[in-house]
Design a protein around this motif. Structure first.
Motif, PDB file in Angstrom:
ATOM      1  N   TYR A 156      -2.819  -0.502  -9.461  1.00 14.88           N
ATOM      2  CA  TYR A 156      -4.171  -1.037  -9.641  1.00 14.88           C
ATOM      3  C   TYR A 156      -4.234  -2.513  -9.238  1.00 14.88           C
ATOM      4  N   GLY A 157      -3.218  -3.283  -9.652  1.00 19.79           N
ATOM      5  CA  GLY A 157      -3.197  -4.706  -9.298  1.00 19.79           C
ATOM      6  C   GLY A 157      -3.062  -4.918  -7.802  1.00 19.79           C
ATOM      7  N   ILE A 158      -2.246  -4.074  -7.119  1.00 20.02           N
ATOM      8  CA  ILE A 158      -2.065  -4.221  -5.671  1.00 20.02           C
ATOM      9  C   ILE A 158      -3.382  -3.945  -4.944  1.00 20.02           C
ATOM     10  N   VAL A 159      -4.032  -2.837  -5.300  1.00 22.41           N
ATOM     11  CA  VAL A 159      -5.295  -2.487  -4.623  1.00 22.41           C
ATOM     12  C   VAL A 159      -6.360  -3.534  -4.900  1.00 22.41           C
ATOM     13  N   GLU A 160      -6.414  -4.042  -6.114  1.00 21.98           N
ATOM     14  CA  GLU A 160      -7.396  -5.070  -6.456  1.00 21.98           C
ATOM     15  C   GLU A 160      -7.149  -6.351  -5.680  1.00 21.98           C
ATOM     16  N   SER A 161      -5.858  -6.699  -5.455  1.00 23.59           N
ATOM     17  CA  SER A 161      -5.542  -7.903  -4.669  1.00 23.59           C
ATOM     18  C   SER A 161      -5.945  -7.747  -3.210  1.00 23.59           C
ATOM     19  N   VAL A 209      -8.299  13.798  -9.139  1.00 17.79           N
ATOM     20  CA  VAL A 209      -8.566  13.172  -7.841  1.00 17.79           C
ATOM     21  C   VAL A 209      -8.517  11.669  -8.025  1.00 17.79           C
ATOM     22  N   PHE A 210      -7.583  11.017  -7.320  1.00 18.35           N
ATOM     23  CA  PHE A 210      -7.532   9.559  -7.249  1.00 18.35           C
ATOM     24  C   PHE A 210      -8.104   9.134  -5.902  1.00 18.35           C
ATOM     25  N   THR A 211      -9.055   8.177  -5.947  1.00 19.30           N
ATOM     26  CA  THR A 211      -9.692   7.683  -4.716  1.00 19.30           C
ATOM     27  C   THR A 211      -9.446   6.189  -4.603  1.00 19.30           C
ATOM     28  N   ILE A 212      -8.776   5.809  -3.523  1.00 16.21           N
ATOM     29  CA  ILE A 212      -8.511   4.392  -3.237  1.00 16.21           C
ATOM     30  C   ILE A 212      -9.526   3.937  -2.195  1.00 16.21           C
ATOM     31  N   ARG A 213     -10.259   2.868  -2.479  1.00 17.99           N
ATOM     32  CA  ARG A 213     -11.233   2.317  -1.534  1.00 17.99           C
ATOM     33  C   ARG A 213     -10.777   0.936  -1.109  1.00 17.99           C
ATOM     34  N   ILE A 236       0.836  -1.205   0.000  1.00 13.56           N
ATOM     35  CA  ILE A 236       0.000   0.000   0.000  1.00 13.56           C
ATOM     36  C   ILE A 236       0.868   1.252   0.000  1.00 13.56           C
ATOM     37  N   GLU A 237       2.015   1.203   0.704  1.00 15.47           N
ATOM     38  CA  GLU A 237       2.935   2.350   0.678  1.00 15.47           C
ATOM     39  C   GLU A 237       3.475   2.575  -0.730  1.00 15.47           C
ATOM     40  N   GLN A 238       3.746   1.481  -1.446  1.00 14.09           N
ATOM     41  CA  GLN A 238       4.197   1.594  -2.835  1.00 14.09           C
ATOM     42  C   GLN A 238       3.134   2.290  -3.682  1.00 14.09           C
ATOM     43  N   VAL A 239       1.874   1.936  -3.480  1.00 14.48           N
ATOM     44  CA  VAL A 239       0.776   2.571  -4.226  1.00 14.48           C
ATOM     45  C   VAL A 239       0.706   4.055  -3.902  1.00 14.48           C
ATOM     46  N   LEU A 240       0.769   4.395  -2.598  1.00 14.58           N
ATOM     47  CA  LEU A 240       0.658   5.787  -2.184  1.00 14.58           C
ATOM     48  C   LEU A 240       1.808   6.618  -2.721  1.00 14.58           C
ATOM     49  N   VAL A 241       3.035   6.109  -2.630  1.00 17.29           N
ATOM     50  CA  VAL A 241       4.204   6.836  -3.136  1.00 17.29           C
ATOM     51  C   VAL A 241       4.068   7.085  -4.624  1.00 17.29           C
ATOM     52  N   ASN A 242       3.616   6.058  -5.343  1.00 19.06           N
ATOM     53  CA  ASN A 242       3.458   6.197  -6.792  1.00 19.06           C
ATOM     54  C   ASN A 242       2.465   7.304  -7.128  1.00 19.06           C
ATOM     55  N   MET A 243       1.324   7.340  -6.439  1.00 24.90           N
ATOM     56  CA  MET A 243       0.314   8.346  -6.744  1.00 24.90           C
ATOM     57  C   MET A 243       0.739   9.727  -6.283  1.00 24.90           C
TER      58      MET A 243
END
Length: 520
Positions: free
Chosen positions: A468-473, A489-493, A394-401
């Motif tokens: 996208y793949g990480i959040v979906e997993s 605006v990017f929204t992660i749920r 999740i940190e990887q996703v946040l850093v990327n965005m």
């Protein structure tokens, strides 16, 4: 009431007739008692005079004395004296119907009702004169002791008075019955009109209005009986119909908007399905390609480094060799991205406070040069529950965005990071919004595709695909909204853990498990 009136009149008429018979019986008894002593003295003239005087009273038609042989020995009507009566007639039939005459009979059986020669209704009563002890012991006795009946006293009285009273009562009672029937009919008619007909007509009128589509009418309810409840039900039904029609009209007015919304939602779902299938197929493809080109790249990089350090190398060629090594490293970076994209590692989920994870991600990126002119705003909900996630992924996703947002604001701007809970479902959201250049609408459906990028020489186009793949997993999803010139605006749920859900530690591959050639 008619039956009651008929029975009442007939009963009263019977009572009046019984009273008339009783009066005739009493009259006969009085005559016999009055003339008893004259008969004992054989003073027949005096006895006949007394009977004649009684016969002159109003209502008495005739009085006759009949001996045991049936001869009329005296009558108030002179033409009957000396004649014989018919023992089979109605007046004598009761006692003389058998072989042996009866000595006793009831009063009603000894009475008879008939119409005389003048056409008048009369009552006749025959009363026996018995041979009592005072009779057969008298000096002038004529009949021996064994004679039980000496003769019969027959009294005929007029029934005009009884018939007049009966007729008057019949008229009054019939009139009263008719009056009561009319009164009851009028009362029932008025009550029916007020309580039934008028409410039913109102309901019928209201029904016709409903049939014409006029739903603003209302039935007036003035009672709490069944018709009042029915009227209230009609009003409730009318309100429901009006509400349903308004909803249908609203649906009709907004149908095009709703169709567009549903079409947009279906397109988003379709894009997600296409993206998921595309990522799955590309993942299998790039895994093989990355593994095959990784070894040659390693050799190129190693030997270019060795050649660069060789003193025999012509100095004029060092710049070209450095360019080869730099491009080789860039290819190696692309290979690492391909491996990260293709590797389906199972998340090591642990309870994590998402706000702390965002702060850690911001600490990693805010010191970079791309964040110098950017204001970071944190809008956290501080009462968020922990979520089960892999903190590293999740940190990887946040850093990327966060880095993507900073690249979109090359001239500076505001980066807002917000957290909270979504309404209607058990999910947590992280919103990352910037005031950058925005993403064109034609590119919104492609940003999660592998190798799609708008940055020249700055990226591989795999960052958002891997995110996208990480959040979906993790069972979540990523949504994006952007306006060119306004921002993105990017929204992660992410789903919240259900009650009793335990933390599962995955056994997926890590970098230490990969071949050395795969980690460049």
């Amino acid at each position: 009431m008619a039956i009651f009136a008929y029975i009442n009149i007939e009963t009263l008429e019977e009572i009046f007739l019984q009273e008339a018979v009783s009066d005739a019986e009493n009259l006969s008894e009085a005559i016999i008692k009055t003339t008893h002593h004259q008969m004992l003295d054989d003073d027949r003239l005096r006895a006949y005079q007394m009977i004649q005087e009684v016969g002159t009273q109003n209502g008495i038609e005739s009085i006759r004395l009949i001996n045991k042989d049936g001869r009329i020995i005296y009558s108030t009507r002179d033409d009957e004296i000396g004649t014989f009566v018919d023992k089979k007639a109605a007046a004598c039939n009761m006692c003389h119907s058998g072989a042996t005459p009866l000595t006793h009979a009831s009063t009603m059986n000894r009475s008879r009702f008939f119409t005389n020669a003048q056409g008048k209704q009369v009552l006749g009563l025959a009363k026996a004169i018995y041979n009592e002890e005072s009779c057969y012991t008298a000096k002038c006795h004529f009949h021996p002791e064994n004679f039980r009946v000496l003769g019969v006293l027959d009294v005929v009285v007029s029934l005009d008075k009884v018939m007049a009273i009966t007729s008057s009562y019949r008229y009054k009672f019939t009139s009263l019955t008719v009056f009561l029937l009319l009164l009851i009919w009028l009362s029932i008619t008025l009550c029916t009109q007020a309580l039934v007909s008028r409410p039913v007509k109102q309901l019928l009128k209201h029904t016709n209005l409903l049939a014409r589509g006029e739903l603003n009418s209302k039935v007036l309810t003035s009672s709490s009986d069944e018709l009042g409840e029915l009227a209230s039900s009609f009003n409730t039904m009318t309100i429901s119909l009006k509400k349903a029609r308004d909803e249908l009209e609203d649906w009709g007015r907004n149908l095009e908007v709703k169709v567009e919304e549903r079409t947009h939602q279906l397109k988003q779902i379709q894009d997600q399905l296409i993206r998921s299938e595309k990522l799955a197929s590309l993942g299998e493809l790039v895994a093989g390609i990355a593994h095959e080109i990784n070894n040659p790249l390693t050799g190129i990089l190693v030997f270019s480094s060795l050649v660069g350090d060789d003193p025999r190398l012509n100095p004029e060629l060092k710049d070209d060799l450095e360019k080869i090594r730099r491009e080789t490293q860039r290819c190696a970076k692309i290979v690492r991205g391909l491996l990260d994209f293709a590797r389906e590692s199972v998340p090591h989920k642990i309870p994590t406070q998402i706000n702390d994870l965002i702060d850690a991600s911001l600490d990693l990126v805010t010191h970079q040069s791309s964040f110098h002119d950017i204001t970071v705003v944190r809008e956290y909900q501080h009462t968020l529950p922990q979520v089960l996630v892999d903190p590293n992924q999740i940190e990887q996703v946040l850093v990327n965005m966060l880095l993507n947002a900073s690249h979109a604001m090359a001239s500076g701007g505001k980066l807002t990071v917000a957290t909270g809970l979504t309404c209607g479902d058990n999910r947590l959201f992280v919103s990352i919004s910037d005031t950058g250049c925005g993403i064109p609408e034609e590119n919104l459906g492609k940003i999660f595709d592998p190798f799609f990028t708008t940055k020249e020489n700055l990226g591989t186009g795999l960052g958002l695909a891997v995110s996208y793949g990480i959040v979906e997993s993790h069972g979540g999803n990523i949504e994006v909204q952007s306006t060119v010139g306004v921002g993105t605006v990017f929204t992660i749920r992410l789903p919240l853990p259900s009650d009793g859900e335990s933390v599962e530690h995955s056994t997926g591959r890590s970098d230490a498990d990969m071949p050395s050639s795969a980690v460049l």
